[in-house]
Design a protein around this motif. Structure first.
Motif, short mmCIF file in Angstrom:
data_model
loop_
_atom_site.label_atom_id
_atom_site.label_comp_id
_atom_site.label_asym_id
_atom_site.label_seq_id
_atom_site.Cartn_x
_atom_site.Cartn_y
_atom_site.Cartn_z
N VAL A 105 -9.82 18.70 3.61
CA VAL A 105 -9.74 17.38 2.98
C VAL A 105 -8.34 16.82 3.24
CG1 VAL A 105 -9.89 16.09 0.84
CG2 VAL A 105 -11.41 18.04 1.23
N LEU A 106 -8.27 15.79 4.06
CA LEU A 106 -6.96 15.29 4.51
C LEU A 106 -6.71 13.85 4.12
CD1 LEU A 106 -7.09 16.91 8.06
CD2 LEU A 106 -5.75 17.68 6.12
N LEU A 107 -7.58 13.28 3.29
CA LEU A 107 -7.40 11.89 2.88
C LEU A 107 -6.36 11.81 1.78
CD1 LEU A 107 -11.15 10.84 2.79
CD2 LEU A 107 -9.50 10.52 4.65
N SER A 108 -5.56 10.75 1.83
CA SER A 108 -4.48 10.58 0.85
C SER A 108 -4.19 9.10 0.67
CB SER A 108 -3.21 11.30 1.33
OG SER A 108 -2.65 10.61 2.45
N GLU A 277 -13.01 2.27 0.20
CA GLU A 277 -13.88 3.40 -0.13
C GLU A 277 -13.10 4.70 -0.26
OE1 GLU A 277 -17.61 1.43 2.38
OE2 GLU A 277 -16.68 3.29 3.06
N ILE A 278 -12.13 4.88 0.63
CA ILE A 278 -11.29 6.10 0.56
C ILE A 278 -10.55 6.15 -0.76
CG2 ILE A 278 -9.27 7.25 1.55
CD1 ILE A 278 -10.20 6.12 4.30
N GLY A 279 -9.97 5.01 -1.16
CA GLY A 279 -9.23 4.97 -2.41
C GLY A 279 -10.10 5.18 -3.63
N ARG A 280 -11.32 4.65 -3.60
CA ARG A 280 -12.22 4.77 -4.76
C ARG A 280 -12.85 6.15 -4.87
NH1 ARG A 280 -13.26 0.07 -7.38
NH2 ARG A 280 -12.99 -1.91 -6.24
N LEU A 284 -14.41 9.46 3.51
CA LEU A 284 -14.36 8.57 4.66
C LEU A 284 -15.77 8.46 5.24
CD1 LEU A 284 -12.96 6.90 6.82
CD2 LEU A 284 -12.30 9.02 7.97
N ASN A 285 -16.37 7.29 5.08
CA ASN A 285 -17.73 7.06 5.56
C ASN A 285 -17.67 6.40 6.93
OD1 ASN A 285 -18.88 7.93 3.02
ND2 ASN A 285 -18.21 5.98 2.17
N VAL A 286 -17.70 7.23 7.98
CA VAL A 286 -17.64 6.69 9.34
C VAL A 286 -18.92 5.92 9.65
CG1 VAL A 286 -17.45 7.28 11.79
CG2 VAL A 286 -16.11 8.55 10.08
N LEU A 315 -7.79 -7.04 0.53
CA LEU A 315 -6.45 -6.45 0.46
C LEU A 315 -5.95 -6.40 -0.98
CD1 LEU A 315 -4.81 -8.08 3.62
CD2 LEU A 315 -5.17 -5.64 3.26
N GLN A 316 -6.25 -7.42 -1.75
CA GLN A 316 -5.87 -7.42 -3.17
C GLN A 316 -6.61 -6.32 -3.92
OE1 GLN A 316 -6.52 -11.38 -4.76
NE2 GLN A 316 -5.35 -12.34 -3.11
N GLN A 317 -7.90 -6.15 -3.62
CA GLN A 317 -8.69 -5.10 -4.27
C GLN A 317 -8.15 -3.71 -3.89
OE1 GLN A 317 -12.55 -6.16 -2.75
NE2 GLN A 317 -13.00 -7.54 -4.46
N ILE A 318 -7.76 -3.57 -2.63
CA ILE A 318 -7.22 -2.28 -2.16
C ILE A 318 -5.94 -1.92 -2.92
CG2 ILE A 318 -6.06 -1.21 -0.17
CD1 ILE A 318 -8.20 -2.62 1.58
N GLU A 319 -5.10 -2.91 -3.14
CA GLU A 319 -3.86 -2.65 -3.90
C GLU A 319 -4.19 -2.11 -5.29
OE1 GLU A 319 -0.66 -2.72 -3.27
OE2 GLU A 319 -0.88 -3.35 -1.17
N MET A 320 -5.16 -2.70 -5.96
CA MET A 320 -5.55 -2.26 -7.29
C MET A 320 -6.16 -0.86 -7.26
SD MET A 320 -4.69 -4.47 -9.57
CE MET A 320 -5.73 -3.95 -10.93
N VAL A 321 -7.04 -0.63 -6.29
CA VAL A 321 -7.73 0.67 -6.19
C VAL A 321 -6.73 1.80 -6.00
CG1 VAL A 321 -9.22 2.06 -4.68
CG2 VAL A 321 -9.95 -0.22 -5.40
N TYR A 322 -5.78 1.63 -5.10
CA TYR A 322 -4.84 2.71 -4.80
C TYR A 322 -3.80 2.90 -5.90
CZ TYR A 322 -6.67 3.78 -0.20
OH TYR A 322 -7.47 4.22 0.83
N GLN A 323 -3.62 1.87 -6.69
CA GLN A 323 -2.69 2.00 -7.82
C GLN A 323 -3.20 3.05 -8.81
OE1 GLN A 323 -1.75 -1.73 -9.66
NE2 GLN A 323 -0.54 -0.80 -11.30
N TYR A 324 -4.53 3.15 -8.94
CA TYR A 324 -5.11 4.08 -9.92
C TYR A 324 -5.87 5.22 -9.24
CZ TYR A 324 -4.05 0.24 -13.09
OH TYR A 324 -3.40 -0.74 -13.79
N SER A 325 -5.75 5.35 -7.93
CA SER A 325 -6.48 6.39 -7.21
C SER A 325 -5.95 7.78 -7.54
CB SER A 325 -6.38 6.14 -5.70
OG SER A 325 -6.99 7.19 -4.98
#
Length: 353
Positions: A105-108, A277-280, A284-286, A315-325
């Motif tokens: 598992v290498l996702l970060s 998806e990675i953040g949530r 990773l769904n290729v 991009l705004q949603q991604i910022e929020m997702v990764y803030q709490y990931s």
């Protein structure tokens, strides 16, 4: 080293169908893209002949040396992560020694910058292409003279217009710099006495002449050098693009009439969706479940500005997702390093020479 050599020496340890076939976005006209991993023979790895990548001329087939592959994994490179987690039905070769790496598992949180940043870069690329499509550069290249002007009254006239109006030739003139006035020159006339405003049509700068101290200029001339330099860059970029562009893709862009590279924008949206998806979910769904939507983007269903709005919202949603990931901040580099050493030792022990 060539692809044929990799195959002949049995050096490929992992190989997959990639691109549209892996994403589930292939259509009858899709190219066949192949990516994989190889290991150098032991002597070449320890010697001076280290090769990090082998590809064909079109880059449709690319193989990464094991060390380079793991190095890119440690940096959360999107293309390499997609290759590692390729769908099972796309895997053509997988050496047993490769399985522990694929199961890691290498996702970060670094994926926010690698996938999201790549998506932003694709948006810029699409904007640049739109500019090229809507603002073509004429094949006949402008010269230095097209950026030179003669002071006249309270304005200025192009040098070419001035010469034509007075029935004169540029080589009949000489130029002398004017102190404290950058890109301003005294213009002197005297057929046979001077070097001309430029030496030739291919010149990239004006030409200075030796002028008698008591000679009066017939006028003042400016050379807009910065505008000429910008034009040269734009000319080269445009015609390099014309030479290298994929004509099938370009014609598709013209046909849907929206003025942008729809395939490029499809991959932009795909990257941003994968990033979220990675953040949530930490996966990773290729193989894409949003296939129909992505293909509608590729087919030019949406206006360019609408797609940009979608991307900016994402991009705004991604910022929020990764803030709490709950993802780790970065991949486990120490683990990757140990695994790389183990894999290479084992492969060499099994006599890949």
């Amino acid at each position: 080293m060539t692809i044929d050599e990799l195959k002949r020496k049995n050096l490929i340890i992992y190989e997959c169908l990639s691109g549209s076939h892996a994403y589930g976005l292939s259509t009858p006209g899709s190219d066949i893209d192949i990516k994989g991993v190889f290991i150098l023979p032991e002597d070449e790895f320890y010697g001076l002949n280290y090769v990090s990548q082998v590809s064909d001329e079109s880059n449709d087939t690319v193989y990464y040396e094991l060390r380079r592959f793991v190095e890119l994994l440690s940096k959360s490179n999107p293309n390499i992560l997609e290759l590692l987690y390729s769908p099972e039905d796309c895997i053509r070769i997988m050496h047993p020694i490769f399985k522990p790496l694929r199961q890691s598992v290498l996702l970060s949180k670094e994926c926010k910058e690698s996938f999201g940043g790549y998506g932003i870069a694709q948006i810029r690329k699409a904007r640049g292409l739109k500019k090229k499509i809507l603002n073509p550069v004429e094949k006949e290249r402008k010269s230095v003279l097209d950026f030179c002007y003669i002071a006249e009254g309270q304005g200025a006239v192009p040098v070419k217009a001035f010469l034509k109006q007075h029935g004169l030739k540029q080589h009949e003139f000489g130029l002398s710099r004017i102190a404290h006035m950058p890109e301003m020159y005294g213009l002197y006339h005297g057929s046979g006495e001077f070097k001309g405003i430029v030496k030739s049509d291919e010149a990239n700068d004006v030409c200075l002449s030796t002028v008698p101290a008591d000679m009066e200029p017939v006028g003042l001339m400016s050379f807009n050098k910065s505008a000429y330099s910008a034009y040269c860059r734009e000319y080269k970029a445009y015609w390099d693009w014309v030479e290298k562009r994929n004509d099938q893709r370009y014609n598709s862009t013209l046909n849907h009439g929206k003025g942008y590279d729809a395939k490029n924008m499809m991959h932009t949206i795909r990257l941003l969706n994968m990033c979220e998806e990675i953040g949530r979910a930490g996966t990773l769904n290729v193989r894409r479940e949003d296939r129909e939507f992505l293909l509608s983007v590729k087919n030019g269903k949406y206006n360019y500005d609408d797609l940009l709005s979608m991307a900016e919202l994402k991009l705004q949603q991604i910022e929020m997702v990764y803030q709490y990931s709950s993802l780790p901040e970065s991949p486990e580099v120490a683990m990757l390093d140990q695994l790389l050493v183990y894999m290479r030792k084992e492969l060499y022990r099994r006599r890949i020479k």
